[in-house]
Design a protein around this motif. Structure first.
Motif, PDB file in Angstrom:
ATOM      1  N   LEU A 198       0.813  -1.214   0.000  1.00 52.18           N
ATOM      2  CA  LEU A 198       0.000   0.000   0.000  1.00 52.18           C
ATOM      3  C   LEU A 198       0.849   1.268   0.000  1.00 52.18           C
ATOM      4  N   THR A 199       0.422   2.239  -0.777  1.00 55.66           N
ATOM      5  CA  THR A 199       1.044   3.565  -0.751  1.00 55.66           C
ATOM      6  C   THR A 199      -0.067   4.598  -0.651  1.00 55.66           C
ATOM      7  N   VAL A 200       0.036   5.475   0.323  1.00 57.77           N
ATOM      8  CA  VAL A 200      -0.937   6.554   0.476  1.00 57.77           C
ATOM      9  C   VAL A 200      -0.142   7.857   0.539  1.00 57.77           C
ATOM     10  N   LEU A 237      -2.567   3.790  -3.737  1.00 56.71           N
ATOM     11  CA  LEU A 237      -2.084   2.785  -4.689  1.00 56.71           C
ATOM     12  C   LEU A 237      -1.925   1.483  -3.923  1.00 56.71           C
ATOM     13  N   ALA A 238      -2.426   0.385  -4.484  1.00 59.35           N
ATOM     14  CA  ALA A 238      -2.239  -0.922  -3.836  1.00 59.35           C
ATOM     15  C   ALA A 238      -2.057  -1.999  -4.884  1.00 59.35           C
ATOM     16  N   THR A 239      -1.209  -2.972  -4.557  1.00 54.61           N
ATOM     17  CA  THR A 239      -1.041  -4.160  -5.407  1.00 54.61           C
ATOM     18  C   THR A 239      -1.038  -5.384  -4.497  1.00 54.61           C
ATOM     19  N   THR A 240      -1.382  -6.533  -5.091  1.00 52.53           N
ATOM     20  CA  THR A 240      -1.497  -7.748  -4.283  1.00 52.53           C
ATOM     21  C   THR A 240      -0.856  -8.935  -5.019  1.00 52.53           C
ATOM     22  N   ASP A 241      -0.565  -9.993  -4.253  1.00 51.50           N
ATOM     23  CA  ASP A 241      -0.067 -11.206  -4.913  1.00 51.50           C
ATOM     24  C   ASP A 241      -1.124 -12.314  -4.948  1.00 51.50           C
ATOM     25  N   LYS A 242      -2.313 -12.051  -4.376  1.00 56.00           N
ATOM     26  CA  LYS A 242      -3.450 -12.980  -4.459  1.00 56.00           C
ATOM     27  C   LYS A 242      -4.714 -12.146  -4.597  1.00 56.00           C
ATOM     28  N   PRO A 243      -5.774 -12.670  -5.224  1.00 54.51           N
ATOM     29  CA  PRO A 243      -7.017 -11.900  -5.278  1.00 54.51           C
ATOM     30  C   PRO A 243      -7.474 -11.542  -3.863  1.00 54.51           C
ATOM     31  N   THR A 244      -7.861 -10.301  -3.665  1.00 51.21           N
ATOM     32  CA  THR A 244      -8.267  -9.852  -2.325  1.00 51.21           C
ATOM     33  C   THR A 244      -9.132  -8.597  -2.429  1.00 51.21           C
ATOM     34  N   PRO A 245     -10.097  -8.428  -1.508  1.00 46.43           N
ATOM     35  CA  PRO A 245     -10.895  -7.202  -1.573  1.00 46.43           C
ATOM     36  C   PRO A 245     -10.123  -6.003  -1.015  1.00 46.43           C
ATOM     37  N   VAL A 246     -10.251  -4.864  -1.685  1.00 46.37           N
ATOM     38  CA  VAL A 246      -9.613  -3.622  -1.236  1.00 46.37           C
ATOM     39  C   VAL A 246     -10.609  -2.485  -1.417  1.00 46.37           C
ATOM     40  N   ASN A 247     -10.794  -1.693  -0.385  1.00 42.34           N
ATOM     41  CA  ASN A 247     -11.692  -0.534  -0.452  1.00 42.34           C
ATOM     42  C   ASN A 247     -11.222   0.441   0.626  1.00 42.34           C
TER      43      ASN A 247
END
Ligand code: BGC
Length: 388
Positions: free
Chosen positions: A185-187, A202-212
């Motif tokens: 995460l970057t804010v 800005l966010a990136t993940t290495d597995k499907p995941t919910p982000v809000n």
């Protein structure tokens, strides 16, 4: 010609200076207006497990000031001008880290991984069930017991287009608070030359995941601790909302606001219809569907305090906004300057995807896939109604 050479030379000095000071902790940049835009930092205490917390101060060229700390990437102060040119702090919070550590209703926080409620604290993703903390029994709220608002983020001061900024980073490990995937995460908070507090996510993940993700400041345009916000006038660029059940979870319907007390399509005092909106405790606590949903930075809300003339405009790239009138504030929090925060002493405008989207297939998805980027921008701009 000589002028041009001089200008080029001074530009070079500035560039070299910026390159030199860029890595320092506390630094001033080019004088560009009445005030020198700057970012400074200072120690702000320690968490219970001994992690050092830093407080960053951003001051823009107009003298507007924002303070954000590494604990929760959380906005502690926002000083804006009233119509007489007087600065005042317009967000609720505490004078020291202690107040935040003792527990509080997300004052100024960066909330997530998933802001707002996830019904019954669980969700299914690709055939697998994920169980989360039921910290708003029976639901999951704002990322759980120890969400992003209770983590210590890494910070880096910056200048962006002559405006002071601070970039926060945090890596949420796979499984943290029950969520799948390692989430980077970057804010970034920027205090712009237009007096906007801009927040880029800005966010990136290495597995499907919910982000809000969202921002959870409680604003009081007359000044934090100065009383209730019921006289503030609000306009929302939203002609629809997501009705909720008595536990504040959306039913899945999308309904027009026309003819309901939720209608803020024209400016209206927040207190005007408050007593008839219902809820326990009574007050606004619901998600609006923004009229603009094409991902461009669009105006979502305008709030004006007739007393001080301060005006808050909210812009976002997001599709929804939670409007909350501090219904649960009950005097248990003694904030800055010893002021006690009572019911309706602040309002929140939290741009976000719709609550409980992960369990509501009809709502736009909040699932972030590996290889994708979660990107969003919100701007809280403070001006006044003074005639220039
Ligand atoms: C929610 C409220 C909640 C508050 C503090 C808001 O975003 O909508 O229901 O009480 O956050 O947790």
């Amino acid at each position: 010609m000589q002028n041009l050479t001089q200008q080029l030379a001074s530009c070079l000095v500035v560039v070299v200076l910026l390159a030199f000071v860029g890595g320092c902790e506390s630094w001033d940049a080019v004088r560009d207006g009445e005030f020198k835009p700057m970012v400074t930092s200072e120690p702000f205490g320690q968490t219970e497990d001994g992690q050092a917390v830093e407080l960053y101060t951003l001051r823009n060229k107009h003298g507007m000031v924002a303070k954000i700390m590494t604990y929760g990437a959380l906005l502690t102060e926002l000083h804006a001008y009233d119509r007489d040119g007087k600065l005042g702090d317009v967000v609720l919070g505490f004078d020291s880290l202690d107040g935040y550590l003792k527990g509080h209703p997300y004052f100024g926080a960066t909330t997530g991984r998933v802001a707002n409620r996830i019904a019954n604290a669980k969700f299914m993703l690709n055939g697998q069930e994920f169980k989360l903390a039921a910290n708003n029994d029976p639901h999951h709220l704002h990322g759980g017991d120890k969400g992003l608002d209770k983590r210590v983020w890494k910070a880096e001061p910056l200048m962006r287009d002559g405006a002071p900024a601070v970039r926060f980073k945090y890596t949420s490990p796979d499984g943290e608070e029950g969520y799948p995937g390692t989430l980077d995460l970057t804010v970034t908070y920027t205090l712009t030359n237009e007096n906007g507090l801009q927040i880029d996510y800005l966010a990136t993940t290495d597995k499907p995941t919910p982000v809000n993700l969202t921002h959870h400041s409680y604003f009081n345009l007359a000044g934090a601790g100065s009383g209730d916000i019921l006289g503030h006038e609000l306009q929302l660029m939203a002609s629809r909302y997501t009705p909720g059940d008595e536990t504040l979870v959306p039913t899945g319907q999308i309904a027009p606001v026309a003819g309901t007390p939720f209608d803020f399509t024209e400016p209206k005092p927040i207190g005007k219809d408050l007593k008839i909106v219902g809820g326990d405790p009574i007050g606004y606590d619901l998600n609006y569907v923004l009229n603009s949903s094409n991902g461009s930075l669009s105006k979502a809300a305008v709030v004006r305090d007739p007393k001080t003339g301060r005006v808050l405009e909210v812009f976002t790239t997001d599709i929804g906004i939670q409007f909350y009138t501090g219904n649960f504030l009950d005097g248990t929090n003694t904030g800055k300057g010893g002021k006690v925060y009572e019911q309706y002493h602040g309002f929140c405008l939290e741009p976000q995807h719709f609550p409980n989207s992960i369990n509501t297939p009809k709502f736009p998805s909040v699932v972030l896939e590996p290889g994708e980027q979660y990107r969003k921008t919100t701007v809280y701009r403070l001006t006044t109604d003074a005639v220039k």
